[in-house]
Design an enzyme around this catalytic site. Structure first.
Site, short mmCIF file in Angstrom:
data_model
loop_
_atom_site.label_atom_id
_atom_site.label_comp_id
_atom_site.label_asym_id
_atom_site.label_seq_id
_atom_site.Cartn_x
_atom_site.Cartn_y
_atom_site.Cartn_z
N GLU A 101 1.29 2.05 -1.68
CA GLU A 101 0.78 3.44 -2.63
C GLU A 101 2.07 3.70 -3.60
O GLU A 101 3.22 3.73 -3.22
CB GLU A 101 0.47 4.50 -2.17
CG GLU A 101 -0.17 5.69 -2.84
CD GLU A 101 -0.07 6.89 -2.00
OE1 GLU A 101 -1.33 7.03 -1.68
OE2 GLU A 101 0.91 7.44 -1.49
N TYR A 161 -1.87 6.97 -10.62
CA TYR A 161 -1.74 6.72 -9.40
C TYR A 161 -2.30 5.33 -8.82
O TYR A 161 -3.37 4.92 -9.71
CB TYR A 161 -2.79 7.63 -8.41
CG TYR A 161 -3.11 7.41 -6.96
CD1 TYR A 161 -2.40 8.07 -6.18
CD2 TYR A 161 -3.83 6.32 -6.73
CE1 TYR A 161 -2.46 7.76 -4.72
CE2 TYR A 161 -4.21 6.05 -5.45
CZ TYR A 161 -3.11 6.75 -4.48
OH TYR A 161 -3.33 6.37 -3.03
#
Ligand code: ADP
Ligand code: MG
Length: 399
Positions: free
Chosen positions: A207, A119
């Site tokens: 993101e 992530y």
């Protein structure tokens, strides 16, 4: 403003972030053509909506099948078949709200050989006044769950805006993610590219979840989500062209066209107020008297009669609205202008719910006169508390 995954990938690719080849499609035939161009052998059909969690999402319609909004397939025929299932159907994810979002575009992407999923995100951290990297080894899953259950697995690194991203930042992230050898270099490169894209494009959030470590030690952005500062869009032409109005709330979109600050809420009392602070105060006092606001609406300091009329029409177009409270403090804004707008709008769209108006300030007497001479069933109030009490009572009585 948000954009779709494939659009974010287009932007990031220009900044040097590794993404896989793919093509967007609005029809099953276009999906087939995109797959033929890619060549395979593995394809991924990805629903494009402005909500995350598509992989684990569910379609409302049986015709779309049981699988989620991201599907790995192995033939051009299957790409077409899955695109047919997805397009025009409604995907519900944990971010879409219960009503879900209709899939109008799909992205056909090359399949990826995934060794592990990480992530990586850039966001603006108000506490440190800086662009901050958030990284975690727990990629692919819902980061909110990671933050709640295993916060120690999230690494944050703040970047001083005067220096920009430095090698020590990227090393900190790469080591934190447990990367080795060639992966470390790949990580530095992607972080530098992402930072540049974030700053130059006036992003407020970027993101990548998952960021994938491939079999040959490269890093690839398999998903991408970007959010932009709407106040900077005037200088971001390329981003502006990616705006998909179908994804935005129809009423908020209409409001933005008239320069109104409007946010739809769940209650029944529509509010029209000038100034964001007063609008917040008005919502609070409605709640204090037992009501629930249907919206936040700031018509601004120097609103014209036309804008007030549009604002009023907007409130009335919300079928949940059972009563309206107009609360205006006339400073720059004159009360007679507001009164004119309210009367004009109430005539134009037949007013079928109670309307309470509280005016104070510049030209208040003229404003009140316009309202009382209009012949409309307007309930006037002398102060904020009085107004809130009256509108809550009127809605209860009308029900
Ligand atoms: P969302 O976050 O909305 O569920 P993603 O793009 O992250 O959508 O896709 C969900 C999952 O599907 C990813 O975590 C990854 O495991 C898999 N996936 C996505 N794109 C590909 C691809 N091109 N090749 C292989 N697997 C993929
Ligand atoms: Mg994702």
């Amino acid at each position: 403003m948000n954009i779709h995954e494939y659009q974010a990938k287009q932007l990031l690719k220009e900044y040097g972030v590794n993404v896989l080849d793919g093509g967007v499609a609005y029809t099953p035939a276009e999906a087939r053509a995109a797959a033929e161009k890619l060549g395979g052998p593995v394809f991924v059909v990805k629903s494009q909506i402005h909500a995350g969690g598509r992989g684990k999402g569910k379609f409302k319609e049986a015709a779309a099948g049981e699988a989620g909004g991201v599907r790995v397939v192995k033939s051009v025929d299957d790409v077409e078949a899955n695109a047919t299932q997805m397009l025009g159907n409604t995907l519900v994810t944990h971010q879409s709200g219960a009503e879900g979002k209709e899939v109008k575009r799909v992205y056909i992407e090359d399949g990826c050989d995934i060794a592990s999923e990480l992530y990586l995100a850039f966001l603006i951290d108000r506490a440190t006044d800086s662009v901050t990297i958030m990284a975690s080894t727990e990629g692919g899953m819902d980061i909110e769950t990671v933050a709640e259950e295993t916060p120690e697995k999230i690494l944050t690194v703040s970047i001083d805006p005067t220096t920009g991203i430095m090698p020590f930042h990227t090393r900190q992230v790469a080591f934190g993610l447990g990367l080795k050898g060639a992966q470390i270099k790949a990580c530095s490169k992607i972080l530098a590219s992402m930072y540049k894209a974030f700053v130059e494009l006036d992003a407020s959030m970027l993101e990548i979840n998952p960021l994938v470590v491939t079999g040959d030690d490269d890093l690839v952005a398999l998903d991408a989500k970007m959010n932009f500062d709407s106040n900077a869009l005037y200088r971001q032409k390329a981003v502006m062209e990616m705006r998909d109005e179908d994804e935005e709330d129809a009423m908020e979109l209409e409001a933005s066209k008239h320069d109104l600050n409007y946010i739809k809420l769940d209650g029944t009392i529509g509010c029209m107020v000038n100034g964001a602070g007063l609008a917040m105060g008005t919502m609070d006092i409605i709640k204090l008297y037992g009501g629930e606001p249907a919206n936040f609406l700031d018509v601004g300091g120097g609103a014209t009669k036309e804008r007030v009329t549009e604002a009023f029409k907007l409130i009335l177009s919300d079928s949940n609205v059972e009563g309206i409270l107009v609360n205006i403090f006339g400073g720059i804004m004159r009360c007679d202008v507001i009164a004119d707008g309210v009367v004009a709008a109430a005539r134009e769209v037949s007013l079928n719910v109670p309307l309470v108006v509280r005016l104070e300030g510049t030209n208040v007497e003229q404003g009140k006169k316009i309202l009382s001479e209009s012949g409309l069933p307007i309930i006037t109030a002398d102060n904020l508390a009085d107004a809130a009490e009256k509108v809550v009572k009127a809605v209860k009585e009308a029900a």
